[in-house]
Scaffold this active site. Sequence first.
Site, PDB file in Angstrom:
ATOM      1  N   GLY A 210       0.781  -1.248   0.000  1.00  0.00           N
ATOM      2  CA  GLY A 210       0.000   0.000   0.000  1.00  0.00           C
ATOM      3  C   GLY A 210       0.801   1.279   0.000  1.00  0.00           C
ATOM      4  N   GLY A 212       2.284   2.499  -2.692  1.00  0.00           N
ATOM      5  CA  GLY A 212       2.225   3.159  -3.990  1.00  0.00           C
ATOM      6  C   GLY A 212       3.158   2.576  -5.039  1.00  0.00           C
ATOM      7  N   HIS A 428      -8.246   1.228  33.469  1.00  0.00           N
ATOM      8  CA  HIS A 428      -7.175   0.670  32.642  1.00  0.00           C
ATOM      9  C   HIS A 428      -6.631   1.741  31.688  1.00  0.00           C
ATOM     10  CE1 HIS A 428      -5.319  -2.838  30.435  1.00  0.00           C
ATOM     11  NE2 HIS A 428      -5.252  -1.897  29.501  1.00  0.00           N
ATOM     12  N   GLU A 429      -7.538   2.390  30.979  1.00  0.00           N
ATOM     13  CA  GLU A 429      -7.103   3.385  29.990  1.00  0.00           C
ATOM     14  C   GLU A 429      -6.461   4.597  30.662  1.00  0.00           C
ATOM     15  OE1 GLU A 429      -6.832   2.645  26.978  1.00  0.00           O
ATOM     16  OE2 GLU A 429      -8.013   0.811  27.132  1.00  0.00           O
ATOM     17  N   HIS A 432      -2.901   3.892  31.604  1.00  0.00           N
ATOM     18  CA  HIS A 432      -1.950   4.131  30.499  1.00  0.00           C
ATOM     19  C   HIS A 432      -1.637   5.620  30.395  1.00  0.00           C
ATOM     20  CE1 HIS A 432      -1.937   0.194  28.727  1.00  0.00           C
ATOM     21  NE2 HIS A 432      -3.226   0.191  28.409  1.00  0.00           N
ATOM     22  N   ASP A 505      -1.410  -5.164  25.315  1.00  0.00           N
ATOM     23  CA  ASP A 505      -0.322  -4.414  25.946  1.00  0.00           C
ATOM     24  C   ASP A 505       0.862  -5.339  26.225  1.00  0.00           C
ATOM     25  OD1 ASP A 505      -2.227  -2.439  26.033  1.00  0.00           O
ATOM     26  OD2 ASP A 505      -2.787  -2.851  28.112  1.00  0.00           O
TER      27      ASP A 505
END
Length: 616
Positions: A210, A212, A428-429, A432, A505
């Site tokens: 992809g 090109g 959890h998020e 991070h 993760d």
Amino acid sequence: MQEMQPNKKKTASFVMVMLLIFAVINIFVYYRFMNQQITEVGYNVFMEKIEKKTIKEASIQSNQILFKDTDGNVYKTGLMEDPQLYERLYKSGATFGAEIISQTNPILYYGVMLLLQFGLIFFLWRFVSKRLMKRMGDNPDMLSFSMGSGKSNARVYVKSNNDVRFRDVAGEEEAKDLLSEIVGYLHAPEKYTEIGATLPKGALLVGPPGTGKTMLAKAVAGEAEVPFFSISGSEFVQMFVGMGAAKVRDLFKQAKEKAPCIIFIDEIDAIGKKRDASLTTNDEREQTLNQLLSEMDGFEGNTGVVILAATNRPESLDPALLRPGRFDRRIPVELPDLKGRVDILKVHAKKIKISENVDFEVIAKTASGASGAQLANIVNEAALKAVREGRRVVQQDDLMESVEVVIAGYQKKNKILTNKEKLVVSYHEVGHALVAAMQTQSAPVTKITIIPRTSGALGYTMQVDEDERNLMTKTELMNKIATLAGGRAAEELIFNEITTGASNDIEQATKYARAMVTRFGMTEEFDMVAMEVVTNQYLGGDTSLACAPETQTKIDRMVVEIVQKQHKKAREILEANVQKLHEIAKHLFENETITGEEFMDILNSSENTLLTKPSE
Ligand code: ADP
């Protein structure tokens, strides 16, 4: 079995239609002429019809009488002793003495019929093939030369209205520079031959999918205004040995007739794999490769046929293909950098209606690591979204959302998470994000969301680097691993329980840690020794170990140590900022999505008493 090619399909349906026409004509003619209904009647009926004057014509033959009544029906009757017959017939006004029903001679009939029908087929065939030729002339984009399986199937792109030029391929400046020499050569070969230079016969475009490569090859043809034969390597590989080689021969034959021109072989690794001494040989592939090698040797550098090939597995190619005189030029077509991404977005944005205040730079930054094809897809997805929402122009938000679609899949609006799950995902998020933000060298958070995506992610934290990064320091790598561990660390800290949500993760953290030990020379113990080699640079970067089994055990131990240390660090950071963790997670839980600014606002708000820098 080989699939039926479109041309064969066309021929088959043509034959079917012809057979149908044949049948219809024959049935019609047979009933009309050969099988005219003649009813046998008694002599009395004949006499009655004479009396009633309903006979139009009559024919008295040696063994029977045929007659036609005024309704057009034909009858026959036997001969009888009837001396006044002619007189009565005359009086009834019938015509007689003439042959009323010509008995068709079957041989003559079939002869004429065959001639007629063959004539018709010939005429139709001419007509159809003329139409086809005309269509090819009008639309030379794709013209298939295939008529039999030994033919090449190459699609030839002759000069067309919508041909691709270098300006359509954004970024990739180095590749364009290298290829423009080939364009110059195809334009004016004399310049090169005069001085005695031979130009490379082939160039290999190497890069991830992809980026090109096909587009570049088309652009070379477009710029040079020469025909462009395009075929995929896999099309050569046939079920029967020798068929692929025949196709190669045919392709080169056609190309030489059309020289100067370009042959483009996509996915050349399908035929160009190393010929090794393994037990399982593939005769067909080897023969095809040998034919290709000899064809490439077979013409001198100045016949005007340039071969471009594309692959994303250059390491698997046979060295014979790569030697000077064959594909001696290797043109890397890499993933675009920030500027390249901006340019590609702009090229594709020209095709759609887009709001003037769209900031392509921001989108390109968010879509770091995206290939040209993905960027084209992002623009298109944005346009589709705008239409779905009944707008006439594409806006910044559409593009941002479609970047996320490409990275993480569509939003799964009807996936129901329980409140407990939502809470876990929120912590959890934020785990991070908080770990990332608290480590000075980590990129800032741009967005955190807990809306599930079709990729399976229940939520994610988006980080966008301010600048395009080419190098990463050891500290940055360590911080990255700590950030990845942040999610799990938050779960442990808050819920005293761990979930399956950290699997991705874990995978990534391990990959970084392993690379640090085996490839980046970032441990004292192994110093600058490579323990792993990358075998598949452009397709996922698979590696294979190159060390003794004892060393492998040591590597594993060291990888675990690195991850453990960073996991501990992440936990320390969160423990020190647990107040903020609660605060931001609550906000995220309620709003489902928070932006980088909102995140930073909460983080830096006045009651920010517990903020401390982590200990190393
Ligand atoms: P490859 O052959 O490397 O797999 P293609 O040339 O087929 O990739 O690219 C697929 C599509 O991606 C193109 O049709 C084009 O729309 C888009 N694309 C890829 N790279 C670029 C680029 N550098 N500039 C503009 N569009 C690109």
